[in-house]
Design a protein around this motif. Structure first.
Motif, short mmCIF file in Angstrom:
data_model
loop_
_atom_site.label_atom_id
_atom_site.label_comp_id
_atom_site.label_asym_id
_atom_site.label_seq_id
_atom_site.Cartn_x
_atom_site.Cartn_y
_atom_site.Cartn_z
N ARG A 121 0.98 -1.08 0.03
CA ARG A 121 0.01 -0.02 0.01
C ARG A 121 0.73 1.20 -0.11
N VAL A 122 1.95 1.02 0.79
CA VAL A 122 2.95 2.33 0.85
C VAL A 122 3.49 2.49 -0.60
N GLU A 123 3.91 1.52 -1.18
CA GLU A 123 4.78 1.36 -2.39
C GLU A 123 3.77 2.27 -3.43
N HIS A 124 2.47 1.46 -3.44
CA HIS A 124 1.75 1.92 -4.53
C HIS A 124 1.27 3.65 -4.17
N THR A 125 1.23 4.21 -3.14
CA THR A 125 1.26 5.48 -2.67
C THR A 125 2.25 6.36 -3.24
N LEU A 126 3.49 5.86 -2.89
CA LEU A 126 4.83 6.39 -3.38
C LEU A 126 4.75 6.59 -4.90
N HIS A 127 4.53 5.52 -5.49
CA HIS A 127 4.38 5.41 -7.03
C HIS A 127 3.58 6.46 -7.72
N ALA A 128 2.44 6.44 -7.06
CA ALA A 128 1.42 7.43 -7.34
C ALA A 128 1.90 8.96 -7.19
N LYS A 129 2.39 9.28 -6.24
CA LYS A 129 2.88 10.70 -5.47
C LYS A 129 4.16 10.78 -6.79
N GLN A 130 5.10 9.94 -7.09
CA GLN A 130 6.13 10.30 -7.85
C GLN A 130 5.74 10.44 -9.23
N SER A 131 4.54 9.78 -9.82
CA SER A 131 4.10 10.04 -11.00
C SER A 131 3.53 11.52 -11.00
N SER A 132 2.83 11.90 -10.20
CA SER A 132 1.97 13.01 -10.05
C SER A 132 3.17 14.33 -10.01
N LYS A 133 4.54 13.99 -9.34
CA LYS A 133 5.49 14.94 -9.22
C LYS A 133 6.03 14.99 -10.34
N SER A 134 6.36 13.98 -11.00
CA SER A 134 7.12 13.99 -12.44
C SER A 134 6.18 14.66 -13.61
#
Length: 66
Positions: free
Chosen positions: A45-58
């Motif tokens: 769950r944490v990794e999923h949220t991290l990847h989503a935030k990284q995508s948004s940031k990018s």
């Protein structure tokens, strides 16, 4: 009209919680396996949220780099 007495309502059972670094020696094998499973789910769950935030940031950075 029937009025419910709230004193008769049992509170929900408390979830078992885990604190990083706690003593594990008193836990059963089943409890430890359940803990491992729960931690794996939480890690996913944490990794999923991290990847989503990284995508948004990018995506945001690419808009502002123009």
């Amino acid at each position: 009209m029937h009025v419910m007495d709230t004193d008769d309502i049992a509170p929900p059972p408390k979830k078992k919680t885990y604190e990083l670094g706690q003593d594990l020696s008193k836990h059963s094998v089943g409890d430890l396996q359940a803990l491992i499973d729960a931690l794996k789910e939480e890690l996913a769950r944490v990794e999923h949220t991290l990847h989503a935030k990284q995508s948004s940031k990018s995506a945001a950075e690419s808009v502002f780099k123009r």
